[in-house]
Design an enzyme around this catalytic site. Sequence first.
Site, PDB file in Angstrom:
ATOM      1  N   SER A 121      39.201  43.897  35.886  1.00  0.00           N
ATOM      2  CA  SER A 121      39.846  44.532  37.746  1.00  0.00           C
ATOM      3  C   SER A 121      40.871  45.295  36.877  1.00  0.00           C
ATOM      4  O   SER A 121      41.692  46.000  37.157  1.00  0.00           O
ATOM      5  CB  SER A 121      41.271  43.793  38.739  1.00  0.00           C
ATOM      6  OG  SER A 121      39.664  42.509  39.541  1.00  0.00           O
ATOM      7  N   HIS A 142      33.049  47.334  37.852  1.00  0.00           N
ATOM      8  CA  HIS A 142      33.583  46.133  38.365  1.00  0.00           C
ATOM      9  C   HIS A 142      33.434  45.896  40.340  1.00  0.00           C
ATOM     10  O   HIS A 142      33.054  47.210  40.840  1.00  0.00           O
ATOM     11  CB  HIS A 142      35.119  46.740  38.536  1.00  0.00           C
ATOM     12  CG  HIS A 142      36.353  46.327  39.346  1.00  0.00           C
ATOM     13  ND1 HIS A 142      36.972  46.485  39.964  1.00  0.00           N
ATOM     14  CD2 HIS A 142      36.213  44.702  39.724  1.00  0.00           C
ATOM     15  CE1 HIS A 142      37.916  45.684  40.768  1.00  0.00           C
ATOM     16  NE2 HIS A 142      37.230  44.255  40.510  1.00  0.00           N
ATOM     17  N   GLU A 154      32.752  50.044  40.230  1.00  0.00           N
ATOM     18  CA  GLU A 154      33.610  50.898  39.854  1.00  0.00           C
ATOM     19  C   GLU A 154      33.594  50.998  38.122  1.00  0.00           C
ATOM     20  O   GLU A 154      32.953  50.115  37.783  1.00  0.00           O
ATOM     21  CB  GLU A 154      35.065  51.123  39.254  1.00  0.00           C
ATOM     22  CG  GLU A 154      35.872  51.091  40.664  1.00  0.00           C
ATOM     23  CD  GLU A 154      36.929  50.677  40.590  1.00  0.00           C
ATOM     24  OE1 GLU A 154      38.106  51.079  40.669  1.00  0.00           O
ATOM     25  OE2 GLU A 154      37.919  49.356  40.379  1.00  0.00           O
ATOM     26  N   ASN A 193      41.960  48.734  42.948  1.00  0.00           N
ATOM     27  CA  ASN A 193      43.826  48.099  42.346  1.00  0.00           C
ATOM     28  C   ASN A 193      44.424  48.883  42.458  1.00  0.00           C
ATOM     29  O   ASN A 193      45.854  48.975  42.886  1.00  0.00           O
ATOM     30  CB  ASN A 193      42.732  47.353  41.137  1.00  0.00           C
ATOM     31  CG  ASN A 193      42.149  46.315  42.494  1.00  0.00           C
ATOM     32  OD1 ASN A 193      42.052  46.004  43.602  1.00  0.00           O
ATOM     33  ND2 ASN A 193      41.816  45.194  41.042  1.00  0.00           N
TER      34      ASN A 193
HETATM   35  N1  CAA Z   1      29.162  37.000  51.398  1.00  0.00           N
HETATM   36  C1  CAA Z   1      28.255  37.374  52.059  1.00  0.00           C
HETATM   37  N2  CAA Z   1      27.924  38.578  52.895  1.00  0.00           N
HETATM   38  C2  CAA Z   1      29.114  38.349  53.929  1.00  0.00           C
HETATM   39  C3  CAA Z   1      30.581  37.955  53.492  1.00  0.00           C
HETATM   40  C4  CAA Z   1      30.621  36.870  52.334  1.00  0.00           C
HETATM   41  N3  CAA Z   1      31.453  35.749  51.818  1.00  0.00           N
HETATM   42  N4  CAA Z   1      31.471  37.705  54.073  1.00  0.00           N
HETATM   43  C5  CAA Z   1      30.753  38.778  55.256  1.00  0.00           C
HETATM   44  N5  CAA Z   1      29.709  38.751  54.881  1.00  0.00           N
HETATM   45  C6  CAA Z   1      28.905  39.547  55.828  1.00  0.00           C
HETATM   46  C7  CAA Z   1      28.029  39.175  57.276  1.00  0.00           C
HETATM   47  O1  CAA Z   1      27.085  38.110  57.099  1.00  0.00           O
HETATM   48  C8  CAA Z   1      27.624  40.333  57.967  1.00  0.00           C
HETATM   49  O2  CAA Z   1      26.596  41.638  57.334  1.00  0.00           O
HETATM   50  P1  CAA Z   1      25.810  42.016  58.249  1.00  0.00           P
HETATM   51  O3  CAA Z   1      25.898  42.458  59.481  1.00  0.00           O
HETATM   52  O4  CAA Z   1      24.705  42.030  57.342  1.00  0.00           O
HETATM   53  O5  CAA Z   1      25.386  39.988  59.464  1.00  0.00           O
HETATM   54  C9  CAA Z   1      28.966  41.457  57.442  1.00  0.00           C
HETATM   55  O6  CAA Z   1      29.624  40.873  56.385  1.00  0.00           O
HETATM   56  C10 CAA Z   1      30.399  41.614  58.725  1.00  0.00           C
HETATM   57  O7  CAA Z   1      30.425  39.940  58.410  1.00  0.00           O
HETATM   58  P2  CAA Z   1      31.245  38.800  59.300  1.00  0.00           P
HETATM   59  O8  CAA Z   1      30.992  39.760  60.555  1.00  0.00           O
HETATM   60  O9  CAA Z   1      31.449  37.589  59.522  1.00  0.00           O
HETATM   61  O10 CAA Z   1      32.834  39.608  59.885  1.00  0.00           O
HETATM   62  P3  CAA Z   1      33.678  41.288  59.626  1.00  0.00           P
HETATM   63  O11 CAA Z   1      32.926  42.336  60.146  1.00  0.00           O
HETATM   64  O12 CAA Z   1      34.851  40.504  59.858  1.00  0.00           O
HETATM   65  O13 CAA Z   1      33.102  41.221  58.570  1.00  0.00           O
HETATM   66  C11 CAA Z   1      34.041  41.309  55.474  1.00  0.00           C
HETATM   67  C12 CAA Z   1      34.257  40.498  56.656  1.00  0.00           C
HETATM   68  C13 CAA Z   1      33.208  42.333  55.452  1.00  0.00           C
HETATM   69  C14 CAA Z   1      35.172  40.493  54.779  1.00  0.00           C
HETATM   70  C15 CAA Z   1      34.627  43.022  56.073  1.00  0.00           C
HETATM   71  O14 CAA Z   1      36.044  41.862  57.026  1.00  0.00           O
HETATM   72  C16 CAA Z   1      35.510  43.530  55.299  1.00  0.00           C
HETATM   73  O15 CAA Z   1      34.944  45.004  54.736  1.00  0.00           O
HETATM   74  N6  CAA Z   1      36.903  42.934  55.290  1.00  0.00           N
HETATM   75  C17 CAA Z   1      37.501  44.537  53.871  1.00  0.00           C
HETATM   76  C18 CAA Z   1      37.275  43.447  52.064  1.00  0.00           C
HETATM   77  C19 CAA Z   1      38.029  44.420  51.128  1.00  0.00           C
HETATM   78  O16 CAA Z   1      38.738  45.307  51.169  1.00  0.00           O
HETATM   79  N7  CAA Z   1      37.022  43.633  49.681  1.00  0.00           N
HETATM   80  C20 CAA Z   1      37.317  44.207  48.763  1.00  0.00           C
HETATM   81  C21 CAA Z   1      38.842  43.413  48.079  1.00  0.00           C
HETATM   82  S1  CAA Z   1      39.902  44.122  46.331  1.00  0.00           S
HETATM   83  C22 CAA Z   1      38.589  43.804  45.445  1.00  0.00           C
HETATM   84  O17 CAA Z   1      36.922  43.065  45.530  1.00  0.00           O
HETATM   85  C23 CAA Z   1      39.028  44.070  43.804  1.00  0.00           C
HETATM   86  C24 CAA Z   1      39.567  43.756  43.557  1.00  0.00           C
HETATM   87  O18 CAA Z   1      39.310  43.462  42.073  1.00  0.00           O
HETATM   88  C25 CAA Z   1      40.879  42.625  43.566  1.00  0.00           C
END
Ligand code: CAA
Length: 286
Positions: A121, A142, A154, A193
Amino acid sequence: MSSFGKVGVIGGGLMGSGIVEVLARAGADVVNVEVSAEAAEAARGRVSHSLRRAVSRGKLEQSDADAVLERIRFVDSLDDLADRDLVVEAASEDEETKLELFRRVGALLDSDEAILASNTSSIPIVKLGAVSGRPDRVMGVHFFNPAPVMKLVELIPSLTTSEQTLERVRGWVSEELGKQPIDATDRAGFIVNSLLVPYLLSAIRMYEAGYASAADIDRGMVLGCGHPMGPLALSDLIGLDTLKAIGESMYEEFKEPLYSPPPLLDRMVDAGLLGQKTGHGFYPYD
Ligand code: CAA
């Protein structure tokens, strides 16, 4: 069959196992390397768990999930990467660790065409290229957490990455992985980020100052801004050790105080309260 038919992923943690799943579901033959046989088994467990979740939600047939798992070998030796066309490094966010991996893997890849990518990242891609012996075939790719769900990737070429490498990887990401690439410059934090980390660290500072409860800070951003999760819950999802390491690299590069991890984040990492992956961060998890 992927244009990179044989791919490797270094690291099977939160991000590594998610990337392994994405690549295997896209049809590639995947080798996932971990530091020990035990860690490799844990990576297999993470991928299996995620595939089971997809099956139980009706997103994947059981026979397809079985076929995906059969395309992945979970191993504990970097030597198993020698015949790969593309390797994605997703080890912990530590510069020395990544430099050593790029030095070793750059030297052991059989094919001159093979590409080495990092899921970092914040660590300079140009440095990883410089030690790899193949600086024109090294770039940042990324992914976002959870990798099987998040559509964004990315793409980060360094000063030494060739146009051909960038375009091969761009085609693979968009056409074969079904992700949406955006182009970023080789500066700590890239695009997402650079915007996300100061926001998350500001939320931690707000909580640390006793300004509001964790639940209210998170509810504020979910209900007030339409974010899928609040900043403290998202920090727990990313992993507080990872967030701290990214903030430190960004602070190191820009000396911008907003990137500097607040004391509470340091203390939580020291205490092993790393978020979802250890069962406790700003919130408890099962
Ligand atoms: N692995 C695989 N699939 C997952 C999962 C995981 N850990 N968590 C959730 N899912 C899937 C579920 O199976 C579900 O799939 P379907 O719609 O196909 O059935 C879908 O995601 C939605 O999940 P939920 O209904 O259980 O939960 P939700 O609607 O609350 O979504 C979330 C969960 C997708 C995590 C959502 O809360 C979200 O988008 N959060 C923000 C995530 C984000 O911002 N990520 C970026 C982080 S920054 C980064 O990664 C960069 C870095 O360098 C730090």
